[in-house]
Design a protein around this motif. Sequence first.
Motif, PDB file in Angstrom:
ATOM      1  N   GLU A   1       0.776  -1.192   0.100  1.00 58.02           N
ATOM      2  CA  GLU A   1      -0.018   0.083   0.049  1.00 58.02           C
ATOM      3  C   GLU A   1       0.824   1.106   0.053  1.00 58.02           C
ATOM      4  O   GLU A   1       0.532   2.265  -0.599  1.00 58.02           O
ATOM      5  CB  GLU A   1      -1.025   0.062   1.129  1.00 58.02           C
ATOM      6  N   ARG A   2       1.883   1.268   0.882  1.00 58.55           N
ATOM      7  CA  ARG A   2       2.921   2.369   0.875  1.00 58.55           C
ATOM      8  C   ARG A   2       3.580   2.793  -0.685  1.00 58.55           C
ATOM      9  O   ARG A   2       3.750   3.787  -1.136  1.00 58.55           O
ATOM     10  CB  ARG A   2       4.069   2.175   1.780  1.00 58.55           C
TER      11      ARG A   2
ATOM     12  N   VAL B   1       1.850   1.825  -3.609  1.00 54.41           N
ATOM     13  CA  VAL B   1       0.830   2.439  -4.218  1.00 54.41           C
ATOM     14  C   VAL B   1       0.726   3.878  -3.867  1.00 54.41           C
ATOM     15  O   VAL B   1       0.446   4.523  -4.932  1.00 54.41           O
ATOM     16  CB  VAL B   1      -0.494   1.583  -4.027  1.00 54.41           C
ATOM     17  N   GLU B   2       0.722   4.133  -2.891  1.00 48.36           N
ATOM     18  CA  GLU B   2       0.669   5.741  -2.419  1.00 48.36           C
ATOM     19  C   GLU B   2       1.805   6.328  -3.120  1.00 48.36           C
ATOM     20  O   GLU B   2       1.500   7.672  -3.403  1.00 48.36           O
ATOM     21  CB  GLU B   2       0.752   5.745  -0.858  1.00 48.36           C
TER      22      GLU B   2
ATOM     23  N   ALA C   1       2.487   6.367  -5.922  1.00 49.68           N
ATOM     24  CA  ALA C   1       2.210   6.606  -7.301  1.00 49.68           C
ATOM     25  C   ALA C   1       3.367   6.701  -8.420  1.00 49.68           C
ATOM     26  O   ALA C   1       3.370   7.638  -9.172  1.00 49.68           O
ATOM     27  CB  ALA C   1       1.329   8.037  -7.508  1.00 49.68           C
TER      28      ALA C   1
ATOM     29  N   ARG D   1      -7.587  -2.778  -6.163  1.00 47.11           N
ATOM     30  CA  ARG D   1      -7.080  -1.541  -5.109  1.00 47.11           C
ATOM     31  C   ARG D   1      -8.375  -1.137  -4.419  1.00 47.11           C
ATOM     32  O   ARG D   1      -9.377  -1.022  -5.080  1.00 47.11           O
ATOM     33  CB  ARG D   1      -6.547  -0.527  -5.921  1.00 47.11           C
TER      34      ARG D   1
ATOM     35  N   LYS E   1      -7.613   4.562  -2.649  1.00 43.02           N
ATOM     36  CA  LYS E   1      -6.345   4.700  -3.131  1.00 43.02           C
ATOM     37  C   LYS E   1      -6.710   5.211  -4.602  1.00 43.02           C
ATOM     38  O   LYS E   1      -5.646   5.209  -5.387  1.00 43.02           O
ATOM     39  CB  LYS E   1      -5.676   3.242  -3.581  1.00 43.02           C
ATOM     40  N   ARG E   2      -7.738   5.718  -4.612  1.00 43.99           N
ATOM     41  CA  ARG E   2      -8.496   6.253  -5.873  1.00 43.99           C
ATOM     42  C   ARG E   2      -7.492   7.503  -6.247  1.00 43.99           C
ATOM     43  O   ARG E   2      -7.014   7.457  -7.430  1.00 43.99           O
ATOM     44  CB  ARG E   2      -9.664   6.901  -5.975  1.00 43.99           C
TER      45      ARG E   2
ATOM     46  N   ALA F   1      -4.409   8.340  -5.709  1.00 42.52           N
ATOM     47  CA  ALA F   1      -3.043   7.990  -5.974  1.00 42.52           C
ATOM     48  C   ALA F   1      -2.874   7.020  -7.153  1.00 42.52           C
ATOM     49  O   ALA F   1      -2.044   7.299  -7.957  1.00 42.52           O
ATOM     50  CB  ALA F   1      -2.200   6.881  -4.771  1.00 42.52           C
ATOM     51  N   THR F   2      -3.917   6.432  -7.496  1.00 40.60           N
ATOM     52  CA  THR F   2      -3.913   5.601  -8.844  1.00 40.60           C
ATOM     53  C   THR F   2      -4.259   6.479  -9.915  1.00 40.60           C
ATOM     54  O   THR F   2      -3.620   6.200 -10.877  1.00 40.60           O
ATOM     55  CB  THR F   2      -5.342   4.523  -8.577  1.00 40.60           C
TER      56      THR F   2
END
Lengths: 266, 266
Positions: B148-149, B151-152, B154, B182, B186-187, B189-190
């Motif tokens: 998750e980190r 993913v953040e 980006a 996801r 996380k929208r 960052a995604t």
Amino acid sequence: MTFLKIFLLFPLLSLAFSQETFTSHLLPRPLIIEYPENTETNFRELEEEFKLHCISWRFSVEANNINPWKTIPQECAEYVKDYVTGRAYGFDLERVSKEAGVYAKAIELSGDGKDAWIFDIDDTLLSNLPYYADHGYGLEVFDHLEFERWVEKAMAPAIKSSLKLYEEVLGLGIKVFLLTGRGEGKRKATIENLVNAGFRDWHKLILRAPDEQGKLATVYKSEKRNEMEKEGYRILGNSGDQWSDILGTSMSIRSFKLPNPMYYIP
Amino acid sequence: MTFLKIFLLFPLLSLAFSQETFTSHLLPRPLIIEYPENTETNFRELEEEFKLHCISWRFSVEANNINPWKTIPQECAEYVKDYVTGRAYGFDLERVSKEAGVYAKAIELSGDGKDAWIFDIDDTLLSNLPYYADHGYGLEVFDHLEFERWVEKAMAPAIKSSLKLYEEVLGLGIKVFLLTGRGEGKRKATIENLVNAGFRDWHKLILRAPDEQGKLATVYKSEKRNEMEKEGYRILGNSGDQWSDILGTSMSIRSFKLPNPMYYIP
């Protein structure tokens, strides 16, 4: 490959040395000794390139990314032959059966006689490798009549690892259904071949009825699975070498795709 | 490998020659020169054996024969690393997109705005290879928080061949749906990552709602496809690196399985 390298190196070296004799005084050039090295590198690169391409093609086939296809790519003829006649094909077949066996043993069976496992026949239980060895391992377009003559001979050997799984599945008390694209007219030859190859005790052998000949395998096999479900069977496992054995409706809980880089059935 | 051979040959040769000094008069023995040849053969055989095993494992993964699995086999760590960091992975990714592109261009579109294509995000559009490079390429058990980190941040780069297909699909007038495992959190960052990587103009970005977190990917994604169908969309294509992106209900007419030997999502 070594032979080919030597074969192609010879004229290159001849040329190089003949030039050495006549033109060595004209131009500064790199040492002749570099030719063999470069040639070998080029060959390796070319060989590597073809291998990457053909492995990639085979992966795409096994993951159902390429469809439909009628013959294997011309440039992968040697690769496919080496794969199916070498150890890798047997290795891959064994792994699929092993994984299926692990799954089968872990299932909590109902014991009501309605637990079922579907096996396809051609290149799942019986190997048509002897037939395809005579037909370029998939390089020739499929010849329906020629293949029917092979089926009538009832000489296809068992795929050993599939026979092992077959017996394990039977031993667990799961009912075996054989679901094949072969026509009803081949029932006798098919039974003879199966029995000679060591297969026995199946619950039902399903072949295509005359009015089902035109159907896509995916549709025909889905319909047959659907009938099984209507009769109360739970399709726990399904082993096939074609995606059309596996996909569609009334799909099995787990499916096992055996490798087959030689042909594609829609 | 060469280093290892030399490293192991040295003590062998030392032993051989030391024995030569002290005991050469005692026994008739084969020529010492045979040692290196045998050693090399054994190494090659061993290397070949491992490769067969790991290629076979990867095929089984791509054909969905092995599931579920949590980490790659320890003995295939080098093989998987070599595959994803070498040319073969890129080669395979390109082929999948190319096949999908050929299919997309051949579809007769309705032009009513209801033609749809689904793309998964992680390791389909965006590459998490930089993350997995720091986590043994699948050798470590998946760490949800750690991922998750990542993913953040980006910072995942685009998979070039997927971006090409994405643009082709858009260019044909097909609506693009991004369907990811996801979470809704996380929208932002995604979107930031997708845009920075060159993706634009999607019709809808679907992430897991909080109450969908516990669902299997196959179930969650099937439900979302089902909703699309209810809205009148025809799902013409579906690209994903996991079988759980592809299988289930409301399946796409054609699906495209991108290679991923690093992890498995049920």
